[in-house]
Design a protein around this motif. Structure first.
Motif, short mmCIF file in Angstrom:
data_model
loop_
_atom_site.label_atom_id
_atom_site.label_comp_id
_atom_site.label_asym_id
_atom_site.label_seq_id
_atom_site.Cartn_x
_atom_site.Cartn_y
_atom_site.Cartn_z
N PHE A 167 6.69 -2.48 1.32
CA PHE A 167 6.01 -2.26 0.21
C PHE A 167 4.53 -2.56 0.56
O PHE A 167 4.23 -3.90 1.06
N VAL A 168 3.40 -1.74 0.75
CA VAL A 168 2.23 -2.16 1.27
C VAL A 168 0.93 -1.91 0.16
O VAL A 168 1.01 -0.97 -0.46
N LEU A 169 0.31 -2.98 0.27
CA LEU A 169 -0.69 -3.14 -0.94
C LEU A 169 -1.89 -1.93 -0.65
O LEU A 169 -2.51 -2.12 0.53
N LYS A 170 -2.29 -1.04 -1.56
CA LYS A 170 -3.30 -0.13 -1.29
C LYS A 170 -4.41 -0.55 -1.06
O LYS A 170 -4.93 -0.06 -0.16
N GLU A 171 -4.71 -1.62 -1.99
CA GLU A 171 -6.05 -2.22 -1.67
C GLU A 171 -6.48 -2.99 -0.57
O GLU A 171 -7.42 -2.63 0.10
N SER A 172 -5.54 -3.37 0.08
CA SER A 172 -5.71 -4.29 1.59
C SER A 172 -4.97 -3.69 2.78
O SER A 172 -5.49 -4.19 3.68
N GLY A 173 -3.69 -2.91 2.31
CA GLY A 173 -2.98 -2.51 3.53
C GLY A 173 -2.13 -3.50 4.10
O GLY A 173 -1.23 -3.37 5.05
N LYS A 174 -1.92 -4.77 3.09
CA LYS A 174 -1.11 -5.67 3.53
C LYS A 174 0.38 -5.36 3.12
O LYS A 174 0.80 -4.89 2.21
N ILE A 175 1.40 -5.62 4.25
CA ILE A 175 2.88 -5.49 3.82
C ILE A 175 3.11 -6.93 3.39
O ILE A 175 2.90 -7.90 3.75
N VAL A 176 3.96 -6.76 2.02
CA VAL A 176 4.10 -7.89 1.20
C VAL A 176 5.67 -8.10 1.48
O VAL A 176 6.41 -7.41 1.51
N ALA A 177 5.87 -9.65 1.19
CA ALA A 177 7.21 -10.03 1.41
C ALA A 177 7.81 -10.02 0.09
O ALA A 177 9.22 -9.81 0.24
N ASN A 178 7.36 -9.92 -0.87
CA ASN A 178 7.90 -9.73 -2.49
C ASN A 178 6.86 -9.25 -3.29
O ASN A 178 5.69 -9.46 -3.31
N CYS A 179 7.39 -8.35 -3.84
CA CYS A 179 6.34 -7.34 -5.09
C CYS A 179 6.11 -8.06 -6.17
O CYS A 179 5.14 -7.75 -7.04
#
Length: 325
Positions: free
Chosen positions: A131-143
Motif C-alpha cells: 500500500f502506497v500513500l498517495k500524498e507522499s509515495g511512501k510504501i507503508v508497513a501497516n495501514c
C-alpha cells in the motif's frame, strides 16, 4: 509406498548454535520460529518493529537499525484516538503520543544494541503487494485501518525487491563479517487479495529471493513456504480459517529448520532445555506434597548443571516459576 512428496532440504554452509546472536524480522510466521528460538534460550530478538509483511518495509527497517536515528513526534500520526507509525505494527500504537514514541524508540535501541553481535538474520517475507500513500509515495508497513482512498495498492516487481535488499545486505555484511542472512517466504496465504493474486505475489517473492541468494554467498533461502504448501499439502495442516498453518504444520517446519541448521550438539542441548522449560510449566494440584517438591528440586538441579556447563544459558525465569510452586 509413499503418499506425499517430501521436500529435500538444501545444504547450508553454516550452523546455528547458542553462541550465535539472532535477529528475526518479518511476517507472523517469523513469530512462530522466533518465539521458539527465544524459548530455547537462543540469544534472539524478534520483530523490533512488530509484524511486517512486505519486503520494502523490512529493508527500510534494516536501514534504520544501521543508522543512529531515533523516531520523533513528526514520525507519528493520529487516527481513531491512537498514535501510529507507518513503519510499525499496531502493537506499537498508543493513546498517548509520548508513550507510543518511547515504546518505539526503546525497541529500536534494543535492536541497535544487539546488532553488532548478530551473526544470523532471519527475514520472512509475506507478500509482494504493498500500500502506497498517495500524498507522499511512501510504501507503508501497516495501514492502521486508515481510509483506503488515501492509498494506492500495487504489486512490487522482482527488480524492486532485489534492488531494495542489495544495498542494505552489502552494508550489513561489510560491518558484520560473520553475518549470514536466511530468507524465507511465509506459507500464510493473503486470501483477501484473491487466490490468483496471492500466488503471483508469492511467486514474485520467490523469484526475488532467488536473485538475491545467487548474488550473495551470505544470503540463503530456507523453504518454509514449500514445506507447507508442497510437502504437507493438505488442509488438515491449516487452522479453521484455511489460511494459517496450524500447530502441526509449524512443528514440522521447526523440525525441518532444526535439521537444516542445528548440529548434533545443539540438538541435544535443545532437547535438554525443552524438557526443563516444559517441566517449569507443570502445575501441580498439591504443590506442597513431598512428591512435587522432589520434582521441583530435581528440575532446579538440572538447571544449575546446565548453567555450569553452558554459562551462556539463563534459567532465572523458570527457577522463579518453580520456586513459587
Amino acid at each position: 509406498m509413499t503418499f506425499r512428496t517430501e521436500l529435500p532440504l538444501p545444504s547450508f554452509p553454516f550452523r546455528i548454535t547458542h553462541l550465535d546472536a539472532f535477529l528475526s524480522i518479518g511476517s507472523c510466521f517469523t513469530e512462530h520460529i522466533g518465539t521458539r528460538l527465544s524459548t530455547l534460550k537462543f540469544k534472539h530478538l524478534l520483530n523490533p518493529f512488530g509484524i511486517i509483511y512486505n519486503p520494502i518495509s523490512i529493508a527500510e527497517q534494516l536501514e534504520w537499525l544501521l543508522s543512529n536515528k531515533k523516531f520523533a513526534t513528526s514520525d507519528l500520526f493520529q487516527h481513531q484516538e491512537l498514535w501510529h507509525s507507518w513503519m510499525h505494527h499496531g502493537s506499537f500504537s498508543g493513546l498517548d503520543q509520548m508513550e507510543a514514541l518511547q515504546k518505539m524508540n526503546q525497541s529500536l535501541h534494543q535492536a541497535q544494541a544487539l546488532l553488532p553481535s548478530v551473526t544470523r538474520l532471519l527475514l520472512t517475507l509475506g507478500t509482494a503487494n504493498v500500500f502506497v500513500l498517495k500524498e507522499s509515495g511512501k510504501i507503508v508497513a501497516n495501514c492502521h485501518k486508515m481510509p483506503s482512498q488515501i492509498f494506492t495498492k500495487r504489486r512490487l516487481s522482482v527488480e524492486e525487491i532485489v534492488e531494495s535488499f542489495i544495498p542494505i545486505s552489502q552494508k550489513l555484511k561489510l560491518q558484520y563479517q560473520e553475518l549470514q542472512i536466511i530468507f524465507t517466504v511465509s506459507p500464510v496465504r493473503h486470501i483477501r487479495d484473491g487466490l490468483v493474486e496471492n500466488q503471483r505475489s508469492k511467486a514474485t517473492l520467490l523469484l526475488a529471493m532467488e536473485e538475491i541468494c545467487n548474488k550473495f554467498d551470505f544470503a540463503h533461502y530456507f523453504p518454509a513456504y514449500e514445506s507447507v504448501i508442497d510437502d504437507l499439502r493438505d488442509y488438515r495442516f491449516f487452522e479453521a480459517d484455511m489460511i494459517h498453518p496450524n500447530s502441526v504444520a509449524i512443528d514440522y517446519v521447526w523440525q525441518r529448520f532444526g535439521e537444516a541448521f542445528f548440529d548434533k550438539n545443539t540438538q541435544e542441548l535443545i532437547s535438554q532445555i525443552e524438557a526443563i522449560t516444559n517441566a517449569s510449566r507443570h502445575r501441580a494440584f498439591h504443590s506442597q506434597s513431598t512428591q512435587h517438591q522432589a520434582f521441583v528440586r530435581k528440575q532446579l538441579e538440572k538447571m544449575q548443571a546446565l548453567e555450569v556447563n553452558y554459562p551462556f544459558l539463563n534459567f532465572e525465569s523458570e527457577k522463579a516459576v518453580l520456586n513459587k510452586s
